[in-house]
Design an enzyme around this catalytic site. Structure first.
Site, PDB file in Angstrom:
ATOM      1  N   HIS A 311       1.849  -1.997  -0.583  1.00  0.00           N
ATOM      2  CA  HIS A 311       2.812  -2.389  -1.628  1.00  0.00           C
ATOM      3  C   HIS A 311       2.140  -3.372  -2.572  1.00  0.00           C
ATOM      4  O   HIS A 311       1.354  -4.194  -2.136  1.00  0.00           O
ATOM      5  CB  HIS A 311       4.049  -3.049  -0.995  1.00  0.00           C
ATOM      6  N   ASP A 368       9.513   3.347   1.929  1.00  0.00           N
ATOM      7  CA  ASP A 368       9.483   4.812   2.009  1.00  0.00           C
ATOM      8  C   ASP A 368       9.030   5.336   3.360  1.00  0.00           C
ATOM      9  O   ASP A 368       9.105   6.545   3.601  1.00  0.00           O
ATOM     10  CB  ASP A 368       8.562   5.360   0.914  1.00  0.00           C
TER      11      ASP A 368
HETATM   12  C1  SDX Z   1       7.735   1.958  -3.876  1.00  0.00           C
HETATM   13  O1  SDX Z   1       6.847  -1.874  -6.835  1.00  0.00           O
HETATM   14  C2  SDX Z   1       7.887  -1.694  -6.075  1.00  0.00           C
HETATM   15  O2  SDX Z   1       8.661  -2.581  -5.805  1.00  0.00           O
HETATM   16  C3  SDX Z   1       8.048  -0.262  -5.576  1.00  0.00           C
HETATM   17  C4  SDX Z   1       9.141  -0.020  -4.555  1.00  0.00           C
HETATM   18  C5  SDX Z   1      10.534  -0.223  -5.140  1.00  0.00           C
HETATM   19  O3  SDX Z   1      11.455  -0.494  -4.361  1.00  0.00           O
HETATM   20  O4  SDX Z   1      10.701   0.013  -6.368  1.00  0.00           O
HETATM   21  O5  SDX Z   1       8.954  -0.890  -3.452  1.00  0.00           O
HETATM   22  C6  SDX Z   1       9.108   1.428  -4.052  1.00  0.00           C
HETATM   23  O6  SDX Z   1       7.213   2.557  -4.762  1.00  0.00           O
HETATM   24  C7  SDX Z   1       7.013   1.661  -2.593  1.00  0.00           C
HETATM   25  C8  SDX Z   1       5.541   2.189  -2.586  1.00  0.00           C
HETATM   26  C9  SDX Z   1       5.580   3.687  -2.272  1.00  0.00           C
HETATM   27  N1  SDX Z   1       4.230   4.264  -2.415  1.00  0.00           N
HETATM   28  C10 SDX Z   1       3.501   4.642  -1.378  1.00  0.00           C
HETATM   29  O7  SDX Z   1       3.838   4.509  -0.200  1.00  0.00           O
HETATM   30  C11 SDX Z   1       2.181   5.301  -1.767  1.00  0.00           C
HETATM   31  C12 SDX Z   1       1.055   4.748  -0.905  1.00  0.00           C
HETATM   32  N2  SDX Z   1       0.796   3.348  -1.299  1.00  0.00           N
HETATM   33  C13 SDX Z   1      -0.255   3.121  -2.246  1.00  0.00           C
HETATM   34  O8  SDX Z   1      -0.499   4.116  -3.175  1.00  0.00           O
HETATM   35  C14 SDX Z   1      -0.264   1.674  -2.767  1.00  0.00           C
HETATM   36  O9  SDX Z   1      -0.162   0.857  -1.677  1.00  0.00           O
HETATM   37  C15 SDX Z   1       0.743   1.267  -3.813  1.00  0.00           C
HETATM   38  C16 SDX Z   1       0.785   2.195  -4.967  1.00  0.00           C
HETATM   39  C17 SDX Z   1       2.108   1.153  -3.210  1.00  0.00           C
HETATM   40  C18 SDX Z   1       0.325  -0.122  -4.303  1.00  0.00           C
HETATM   41  O10 SDX Z   1      -0.883   0.030  -4.936  1.00  0.00           O
HETATM   42  P1  SDX Z   1      -1.750  -1.205  -5.467  1.00  0.00           P
HETATM   43  O11 SDX Z   1      -0.992  -2.477  -5.386  1.00  0.00           O
HETATM   44  O12 SDX Z   1      -2.327  -0.808  -6.781  1.00  0.00           O
HETATM   45  O13 SDX Z   1      -2.859  -1.344  -4.366  1.00  0.00           O
HETATM   46  P2  SDX Z   1      -4.294  -0.760  -4.513  1.00  0.00           P
HETATM   47  O14 SDX Z   1      -4.206   0.705  -4.820  1.00  0.00           O
HETATM   48  O15 SDX Z   1      -5.071  -1.637  -5.414  1.00  0.00           O
HETATM   49  O16 SDX Z   1      -4.822  -0.880  -3.002  1.00  0.00           O
HETATM   50  C19 SDX Z   1      -5.618  -1.979  -2.594  1.00  0.00           C
HETATM   51  C20 SDX Z   1      -6.530  -1.383  -1.529  1.00  0.00           C
HETATM   52  C21 SDX Z   1      -7.380  -0.209  -2.045  1.00  0.00           C
HETATM   53  O17 SDX Z   1      -8.516  -0.138  -1.207  1.00  0.00           O
HETATM   54  P3  SDX Z   1      -9.938  -0.769  -1.763  1.00  0.00           P
HETATM   55  O18 SDX Z   1     -10.182  -0.152  -3.123  1.00  0.00           O
HETATM   56  O19 SDX Z   1      -9.693  -2.270  -1.840  1.00  0.00           O
HETATM   57  O20 SDX Z   1     -10.946  -0.386  -0.741  1.00  0.00           O
HETATM   58  O21 SDX Z   1      -5.723  -0.811  -0.467  1.00  0.00           O
HETATM   59  C22 SDX Z   1      -5.941   0.604  -0.411  1.00  0.00           C
HETATM   60  C23 SDX Z   1      -6.545   1.006  -1.736  1.00  0.00           C
HETATM   61  O22 SDX Z   1      -7.332   2.183  -1.576  1.00  0.00           O
HETATM   62  N3  SDX Z   1      -4.608   1.189  -0.204  1.00  0.00           N
HETATM   63  C24 SDX Z   1      -4.358   2.235   0.579  1.00  0.00           C
HETATM   64  C25 SDX Z   1      -2.974   2.426   0.529  1.00  0.00           C
HETATM   65  N4  SDX Z   1      -2.420   1.513  -0.286  1.00  0.00           N
HETATM   66  C26 SDX Z   1      -3.449   0.764  -0.760  1.00  0.00           C
HETATM   67  N5  SDX Z   1      -5.189   2.996   1.321  1.00  0.00           N
HETATM   68  C27 SDX Z   1      -4.587   3.988   2.012  1.00  0.00           C
HETATM   69  N6  SDX Z   1      -3.253   4.237   2.029  1.00  0.00           N
HETATM   70  C28 SDX Z   1      -2.423   3.476   1.292  1.00  0.00           C
HETATM   71  N7  SDX Z   1      -1.115   3.718   1.304  1.00  0.00           N
END
Ligand code: SDX
Length: 432
Positions: A311, A368
């Site tokens: 998140h 989710d």
């Molecule tokens: C919602 O914003 C809100 O409030 C949203 C929400 C709401 O109520 O409105 O809470 C609802 O959208 C919840 C999120 C649902 N999405 C997912 O579950 C999709 C999977 N999650 C990711 O795509 C991610 O965690 C996000 C999109 C939720 C957040 O992305 P960020 O903040 O841009 O984090 P990032 O991509 O910069 O990740 C940081 C690191 C990265 O690794 P490195 O480059 O540092 O090596 O963490 C990794 C990412 O690759 N990472 C994940 C991951 N989430 C982050 N790796 C694997 N699986 C994941 N789910």
């Protein structure tokens, strides 16, 4: 955490080369500290840059508070745990939109508006026939919310709180009818009319699953689970879809257009679409197309994301996921419907939370991760999960739209840093 000196500071100093400026410091209700850069460009010619707005506050808002480090979520100051325990979706919607928990009279009046506006124009019922059965419910939902504006022209311009209340009731009531009709039309099923004396959730389940010849009744635990799901999704400060609603609202666009845009932003698998992606991932494991260790390996190689994990704000367990995890177990036990996907989800969570890849990146279950399993338990089809998220989020979108209007916000128009070609001349076709 800001230090006492930071909290006491009135300004922040910024020095760029030989240019120095002082910028006001803003401190929020819960001691969040921000540098107000409103005058930065005028005074220095300089702008800030922040990919994905990770560090940028777009607005001062009174609606929802999140502390990502502590896993805190409050709607108008009330902790989500207390609302989940004691409130209903409509009461929570009124709290978000109008700022206070309603009195009995206010609640009764709003309920009467919901009943008054639960039907959609008969001509709209035929609009559903224009979509192919394979049409995605989110595409149908966003277009039908805009279509609602064609049939509700009397609430496109709002002058006072009464107008907002009227428009909010219409949208909250009709999105339920539109969502159910989108599902039934896609299945070639006949449509039924809402029942004015039914509660919000009972009416939704009735519209989804009753038929003209068979009026269904629903287990109170199922209705309670649906109400809880909607409460937990009702708002979440400046997330992607809510920021979209505010962006569109800032141009002066009406409530329906703003919320239709919110539906489109919510659809993405990184946002509201994740609740479907989670079930797809769990199903792949359940049908042994892939094992938990294999999925973990793919995630670490960045070939897959673990949907429902991570998140932008929560660096701890999402408080909503905690509540959903407890409740889904209770509902499945009560309904006597064990779900293997829940066991797989719990195994995935256990493996991830003991693995440094996830722990070092503060990746925990978000809203989710368990929400789809709860919707499965109450019989909602998978392709409707993100629609359910949109129904839940509607009060939050309305509250934010209202806040933009009441603040007389200037139009949202971010700047950019241009990194393209320097000035160059046009080259005639025969010289290229
Ligand atoms: C919602 O914003 C809100 O409030 C949203 C929400 C709401 O109520 O409105 O809470 C609802 O959208 C919840 C999120 C649902 N999405 C997912 O579950 C999709 C999977 N999650 C990711 O795509 C991610 O965690 C996000 C999109 C939720 C957040 O992305 P960020 O903040 O841009 O984090 P990032 O991509 O910069 O990740 C940081 C690191 C990265 O690794 P490195 O480059 O540092 O090596 O963490 C990794 C990412 O690759 N990472 C994940 C991951 N989430 C982050 N790796 C694997 N699986 C994941 N789910």
């Amino acid at each position: 955490m800001p230090t006492p000196a930071m909290l006491a500071a009135k300004t922040a100093e910024l020095t760029i080369g030989d240019c120095k400026t002082e910028l006001p410091v803003v401190v929020g209700t819960e001691q969040e500290v921000a540098v107000d850069i409103e005058k930065l460009r005028a005074e220095t010619g300089v702008i800030t840059l922040d990919d994905g707005y990770r560090n940028t506050g777009s607005v001062k808002s009174d609606i929802t508070f999140i502390n990502g480090e502590e896993g805190i979520l409050r709607y108008r100051g009330i902790p989500i745990e207390q609302l989940a325990e004691n409130s209903t979706f409509i009461e929570t919607a009124m709290l978000l939109i109008f700022g206070e928990l309603p009195s009995a009279d206010q609640f009764a009046h709003f309920r009467s508006l919901l009943s008054e506006h639960e039907m959609i124009h008969e001509a709209m019922r035929h609009s559903f026939l224009g979509f192919p059965a394979t049409g995605h419910p989110m595409a149908i939902l966003s277009s039908m919310i805009n279509t609602l504006s064609c049939y509700n022209t009397d609430v496109l311009e709002m002058d006072d709180e009464k107008d907002v209340e009227n428009a909010a009731a219409r949208l909250i009531s009709k999105i339920r009818t539109v969502a159910a009709y989108a599902y039934r039309t896609s299945q070639g099923l006949p449509l039924v009319y809402p029942e004015p004396e039914y509660s919000y959730c009972r009416n939704f389940m009735h519209l989804m699953f009753s038929s003209p010849t068979r009026q269904l009744e629903f287990d109170p635990d199922v209705l309670r689970a649906l109400s809880l799901f909607l409460i937990l999704h009702a708002d979440h400060e400046q997330n992607c879809s809510t920021s979209t609603v505010r962006m569109v609202a800032s141009s002066g666009a009406n409530l329906f257009a703003s919320c239709a845009a919110g539906v489109c932003a919510l659809w993405g698998p990184l946002h509201g679409g994740a609740n479907v992606a989670v079930i797809d991932q769990l199903q792949r494991i359940h049908h042994s197309d892939m094992s938990v260790p294999e999925l973990m390996e793919l995630v670490k190689q960045r070939k897959e994301k673990l949907y429902g994990f991570g998140h932008r704000v929560y660096r701890k367990y999402d408080p909503r996921a905690k509540i959903l995890r407890q409740h889904v177990t209770k509902v499945l036990d009560k309904l006597g419907k064990p779900d293997p996907l829940l066991d797989i989800a719990k195994e995935l969570e256990e493996v991830a939370l003991s693995d440094d890849f996830f722990v070092s990146r503060d990746l925990y279950p978000n809203v989710d991760f368990y929400s789809g399993i709860l919707l499965r338990a109450i019989g909602i089809p998978t392709n409707m999960y993100t629609v359910m998220f949109a129904i839940g989020r509607m009060p939050g979108w309305i509250a934010n739209w209202k806040e933009v209007r009441e603040a007389n916000s200037s139009i949202y128009r971010p700047r950019q840093v241009y990194t393209g070609q320097p000035k160059r001349d046009y080259v005639p076709f025969d010289q290229r």
